[in-house]
Design an enzyme around this catalytic site. Structure first.
Site, PDB file in Angstrom:
ATOM      1  CB  ALA A   4      -0.894   0.008   1.116  1.00 42.74           C
ATOM      2  N   GLY A  54       0.767  -5.031   1.237  1.00 36.39           N
ATOM      3  CA  GLY A  54      -0.222  -5.121   0.095  1.00 36.39           C
ATOM      4  C   GLY A  54       0.221  -5.710  -1.160  1.00 36.39           C
ATOM      5  CD  GLU A  63      -2.211  -7.596   2.749  1.00 32.06           C
ATOM      6  OE1 GLU A  63      -2.139  -6.329   2.622  1.00 32.06           O
ATOM      7  OE2 GLU A  63      -3.026  -7.936   3.510  1.00 32.06           O
ATOM      8  CD  GLU A  71       1.133  -5.609   5.616  1.00 31.47           C
ATOM      9  OE1 GLU A  71       2.107  -6.491   6.126  1.00 31.47           O
ATOM     10  OE2 GLU A  71       0.660  -5.559   4.839  1.00 31.47           O
TER      11      GLU A  71
HETATM   12  N1  3HC Z   1       4.646   3.354   0.134  1.00 31.59           N
HETATM   13  C1  3HC Z   1       5.164   4.720  -0.149  1.00 31.59           C
HETATM   14  N2  3HC Z   1       6.173   4.834  -0.323  1.00 31.59           N
HETATM   15  C2  3HC Z   1       7.074   4.108  -0.136  1.00 31.59           C
HETATM   16  C3  3HC Z   1       6.785   2.709   0.213  1.00 31.59           C
HETATM   17  C4  3HC Z   1       5.360   2.222   0.372  1.00 31.59           C
HETATM   18  N3  3HC Z   1       5.000   1.054   0.521  1.00 31.59           N
HETATM   19  N4  3HC Z   1       7.878   1.946   0.101  1.00 31.59           N
HETATM   20  C5  3HC Z   1       8.854   2.782  -0.135  1.00 31.59           C
HETATM   21  N5  3HC Z   1       8.400   3.809  -0.200  1.00 31.59           N
HETATM   22  C6  3HC Z   1       9.385   5.178  -0.869  1.00 31.59           C
HETATM   23  C7  3HC Z   1      10.363   5.495   0.358  1.00 31.59           C
HETATM   24  O1  3HC Z   1       9.803   6.351   1.454  1.00 31.59           O
HETATM   25  C8  3HC Z   1      11.576   6.085  -0.724  1.00 31.59           C
HETATM   26  O2  3HC Z   1      11.040   7.381  -0.852  1.00 31.59           O
HETATM   27  P1  3HC Z   1      12.209   8.683  -1.007  1.00 31.59           P
HETATM   28  O3  3HC Z   1      12.822   8.305  -2.172  1.00 31.59           O
HETATM   29  O4  3HC Z   1      11.091   9.796  -1.469  1.00 31.59           O
HETATM   30  O5  3HC Z   1      12.944   8.751   0.335  1.00 31.59           O
HETATM   31  C9  3HC Z   1      11.240   5.285  -1.983  1.00 31.59           C
HETATM   32  O6  3HC Z   1       9.853   4.677  -1.743  1.00 31.59           O
HETATM   33  C10 3HC Z   1      12.417   4.103  -1.942  1.00 31.59           C
HETATM   34  O7  3HC Z   1      12.414   3.315  -0.773  1.00 31.59           O
HETATM   35  P2  3HC Z   1      13.679   2.864  -0.043  1.00 31.59           P
HETATM   36  O8  3HC Z   1      14.639   4.129  -0.087  1.00 31.59           O
HETATM   37  O9  3HC Z   1      13.330   2.309   1.240  1.00 31.59           O
HETATM   38  O10 3HC Z   1      14.204   2.251  -1.147  1.00 31.59           O
HETATM   39  P3  3HC Z   1      14.911   0.564  -1.027  1.00 31.59           P
HETATM   40  O11 3HC Z   1      15.318   0.062  -2.191  1.00 31.59           O
HETATM   41  O12 3HC Z   1      15.983   0.831   0.133  1.00 31.59           O
HETATM   42  O13 3HC Z   1      13.860  -0.574  -0.142  1.00 31.59           O
HETATM   43  C11 3HC Z   1      11.837  -1.422   0.137  1.00 31.59           C
HETATM   44  C12 3HC Z   1      12.755  -0.688  -0.878  1.00 31.59           C
HETATM   45  C13 3HC Z   1      12.487  -2.644   0.521  1.00 31.59           C
HETATM   46  C14 3HC Z   1      10.367  -1.780  -0.510  1.00 31.59           C
HETATM   47  C15 3HC Z   1      11.393  -0.430   1.291  1.00 31.59           C
HETATM   48  O14 3HC Z   1      11.047   0.816   0.642  1.00 31.59           O
HETATM   49  C16 3HC Z   1      10.595  -1.138   2.227  1.00 31.59           C
HETATM   50  O15 3HC Z   1      10.464  -1.847   2.977  1.00 31.59           O
HETATM   51  N6  3HC Z   1       9.221  -0.356   2.027  1.00 31.59           N
HETATM   52  C17 3HC Z   1       8.028  -0.632   2.848  1.00 31.59           C
HETATM   53  C18 3HC Z   1       7.400  -1.815   2.770  1.00 31.59           C
HETATM   54  C19 3HC Z   1       6.244  -1.862   3.464  1.00 31.59           C
HETATM   55  O16 3HC Z   1       6.025  -1.937   4.484  1.00 31.59           O
HETATM   56  N7  3HC Z   1       5.095  -2.421   2.879  1.00 31.59           N
HETATM   57  C20 3HC Z   1       3.828  -2.559   3.625  1.00 31.59           C
HETATM   58  C21 3HC Z   1       2.967  -1.419   3.518  1.00 31.59           C
HETATM   59  S1  3HC Z   1       1.749  -1.212   4.638  1.00 31.59           S
HETATM   60  C22 3HC Z   1       0.480  -2.050   3.588  1.00 31.59           C
HETATM   61  O17 3HC Z   1       0.928  -2.608   2.592  1.00 31.59           O
HETATM   62  C23 3HC Z   1      -0.986  -2.280   4.323  1.00 31.59           C
HETATM   63  C24 3HC Z   1      -1.748  -3.058   3.711  1.00 31.59           C
HETATM   64  O18 3HC Z   1      -1.590  -4.310   4.357  1.00 31.59           O
HETATM   65  C25 3HC Z   1      -3.019  -2.948   3.620  1.00 31.59           C
END
Ligand code: 3HC
Length: 699
Positions: free
Chosen positions: A64, A103, A106, A126
């Protein structure tokens, strides 16, 4: 016109729906909209027999769009999109590569099949954002891999690789290339109608009959997660997968997600997620600036710190040379590094054979000429200015041109050290925290003349080491230790005024720190601070008395607490209580009962006040950098977001008022509210408001 974020291509009966939303293909509103539209068209097209869900760019979807949390929901929601894939009359196959997270996974589990490249990794992280998977993850993952493995994966938020995913049943095939692999896979499934994940109950049967194994796995998963709401919600929701029908489980999951996403804990954890990334952005630094490549590193000093730093290089795959003055000290250092790796292998944290592989990158020498080979040198000698100056002057004579010259000092003036060289632009601080191979925080201290190039290189090296780098300015104690000093002063005062170590520690533990300040002091060794105080000509009456009696902490079996026969568990010691009471009397302090609320305020507000001064002086670029320092270096509970985030939640006017009170009571002007804190409070603003200004400046 807005960019197209979902593409649909049809070729030889296969529809390829590709998400194209860099950098991580987050599932924001436009993507969700595009997915529904593309799926509708593909499903209606009689030429389409199979649908492949793919992503363009560097990775499958990371989930997400976190920036949308806390904003009004917009249809279609992610769960609706997933339901459309799940209910699709034609087989759907997700083509995974890179990191498929949250997500994103998912959505992939809503498809009928999943294939992944060998290097692909997937997970439901998450929980790290204070949430549970809210789009069916807690209901579908148990159906694919069983509730025990699912609860472990969801509560830890850890990723698994493609091989393990195949063995566990999360994916159906490992392929060489995602889209082609999915197309090839499509030909193998023939005309059999796909079974939807929601209808696959076979892996739930054992837990339905006897949930004992699940309950054991769940208890194990949450065991050390004190104070956090999300892990318990994850457990409850996975349990629902085998105690409720799918629809009811999904509805309960959604309700829990909505509760968590609007709560302070998740807000705090999301704040830290973005803060960690924001910390890498340095205002004024050219966006195209490339960090220098580090092909060879050196560390001066093979003590505990130097050895730990050398391990960080080896862990990042960078060959490193430990430099010592004598053979015996060098050998001890190398042996310690080897032993630390061996312990990790024995504990299963590293695979068998890792020691040899890592040690192959670590060499040692007493020959300073070898420093000429290094692209980065980190000095980790004793904390003595004269010694450091001497080392840097010598280093200047041998190091190659352009090499980054770093000191691991935790307090000393970087400019004075840099001035010992003729290349201050290449000199900076890289302050690792003990144990250096474990702790995530890396304070990168920039001196007056440090170049952006050197800073960019230090950030890149820190990231490659798996650290969280934060760039800070040059002052006594930098950010972390400077704030900590305020807490240490309050600790001593609280004891003198009427509290006992165990009471203070209990309050700090309850707040969520992994350790109280006194137990922490005993672990680090009380003699260190004692020596520094003597050097500076300052006193801390109670701590001094303990040290005079040889109570240096865990290493002498006695400090603020008693550690019986080598135990690491602190036991309150009546002797210490007597010593404290005696010291109060000697200094004419009338002891009083001190409430937990006062203790908590004094353990946090003076530090928050110091954070404001650090910002006033430009030592930290933005408040969220301070939060990152405290979460990753000092155990501030991530679900409380760091000192600045916490201060905004409490409210700055309240903090200002309490600081005024404590400054008056103690006569310590250092506790008097900083001008910035006062100003923000008067304007009805918080630290977050200056954070926004800093963000705009960095952009
Ligand atoms: N939403 C919005 N922005 C995101 C994002 C996300 N899910 N994941 C990463 N970004 C953004 C970062 O903030 C960063 O932005 P910036 O360049 O402006 O600072 C950019 O994308 C690149 O991210 P990273 O610097 O972290 O890049 P890496 O290559 O080092 O890592 C990654 C990539 C492993 C995908 C890491 O970004 C990460 O762990 N992201 C979060 C993943 C996550 O937690 N997903 C679950 C989201 S909650 C969800 O899905 C709810 C659902 O269950 C309903």
């Amino acid at each position: 016109m807005s960019r197209q974020v979902v593409h649909l291509d049809v070729d030889q009966g296969v529809a390829i729906i590709a998400i194209d939303n860099p950098p991580v293909n987050a599932l924001g509103h436009a993507v969700r909209d595009g997915l529904v539209e593309a799926l509708t068209r593909a499903e209606a097209d009689p030429a389409v027999k199979v649908i492949v869900l793919a992503c363009r760019g560097r990775t499958f979807s990371a989930g997400a769009d976190i920036t949308e949390f806390g904003t009004p929901p917009r249809d279609p929601g992610l769960h609706e999109v997933i339901e459309r894939f799940d209910e699709c009359s034609k087989p759907t196959i997700a083509a995974l590569f890179g990191t498929t997270l949250g997500g994103g996974l998912e959505l992939a589990m809503g498809c009928h099949y999943r294939v992944a490249t060998e290097s692909a990794r997937m997970g439901l992280p998450e929980v790290k954002l204070g949430l549970l998977p809210g789009a069916g993850g807690t209901q579908r993952l148990p159906r694919l891999i069983g509730p025990e493995k699912a609860v472990t994966a969801i509560v830890s938020g850890k990723m698994i690789g493609a091989k393990a995913a195949l063995a566990d049943g999360l994916i159906d095939a490992v392929v060489a290339e995602p889209v082609q692999g999915a197309v090839d896979f499509a030909h193998t499934i023939g005309t059999t109608s796909p079974v939807r994940v929601r209808d696959r109950d076979e892996k739930l049967a054992a837990a339905k009959a006897d949930p004992a194994a699940f309950e054991r796995a769940a208890a194990d998963a949450v065991k050390r997660l004190r104070g956090i709401e999300a892990p318990a919600a994850c457990v409850e929701s996975v349990r629902n997968a085998f105690t409720m029908d799918f629809e009811a489980g999904l509805a309960a999951e959604r309700a829990m997600f909505m509760r968590l996403v609007t709560g302070d804990q998740s807000r705090a954890q999301r704040h830290v997620f973005f803060a960690e990334r924001e910390a890498q952005k340095i205002p004024g630094m050219a966006s195209g600036l490339k960090p220098a490549a580090i092909g060879q590193a050196a560390v001066i000093g093979a003590g505990t710190m130097g050895g730990g730093i050398a391990m960080n290089f080896a862990n990042a795959g960078v060959p490193v040379t430990l430099v010592e003055t004598g053979e015996a000290a060098l050998q001890r250092g190398l042996d310690r590094v080897r032993e630390t790796y061996d312990i990790s292998v024995r504990r299963g944290a590293l695979p068998a054979g890792a020691t040899e592989a890592r040690m192959a990158l670590v060499s040692g020498t007493t020959d300073w000429a070898r420093l000429a080979e290094a692209d980065m040198v980190i000095e980790a000698a004793f904390e003595e200015m004269d010694l450091k100056k001497e080392i840097f002057a010598r280093l200047d004579g041998v190091a190659k041109s352009g090499a980054v010259l770093a000191t691991n000092t935790s307090t000393l003036d970087i400019d004075a050290i840099a001035a010992a060289t003729a290349r201050p632009a290449d000199v900076l601080g890289m302050h690792f925290f003990s144990p250096a191979n474990v702790m995530k925080l890396l304070e990168i201290v920039r001196g007056r003349d440090t170049s952006h190039q050197a800073i960019a290189t230090a950030i890149a090296v820190g990231k490659a080491m798996g650290k969280v780098p934060v760039v800070v300015g040059n002052c006594d104690g930098f950010v972390g230790n400077r704030m900590l000093a305020r807490r240490t002063t309050e600790c001593e005062r609280l004891l003198l005024e009427g509290a006992l170590p165990q009471q203070v520690d209990a309050v700090v533990l309850k707040f969520g720190f992994p350790m109280g300040p006194f137990a922490m002091g005993d672990l680090a060794g009380l003699d260190v601070g004692w020596r520094i105080r003597k050097h500076r000509g300052v006193t801390a009456p109670i701590s001094d008395v303990l040290c005079e009696q040889g109570r240096f902490g865990q290493k002498t079996g006695r400090g603020y607490y008693l550690y019986e026969s080598g135990s690491r568990t602190p036991t309150p010691d009546p002797e210490v209580e007597a010593l404290i009471i005696e010291t109060s009397a000697r200094l004419g302090v009338t002891r009083r009962a001190i409430g937990d609320q006062e203790i908590l305020e004094r353990m946090t507000y003076p530090m928050i006040n110091e954070a404001a001064r650090i910002l006033e002086e430009g030592i930290a670029i933005r408040p969220s950098d301070i939060d990152v320092v405290w979460v990753y270096g000092y155990g501030w509970p991530v679900w409380r977001g760091g000192p600045c985030f916490h201060a905004d939640l409490v409210g700055l006017p309240e903090i200002v008022a309490r600081l005024e009170h404590y400054a008056g009571a103690s006569g310590d002007e250092g506790v008097r509210p900083a001008a910035l804190l006062r100003q923000l409070a008067e304007q009805g603003k918080g630290f977050a408001d200056i954070g926004k200004d800093a963000k705009a400046a960095a952009a």
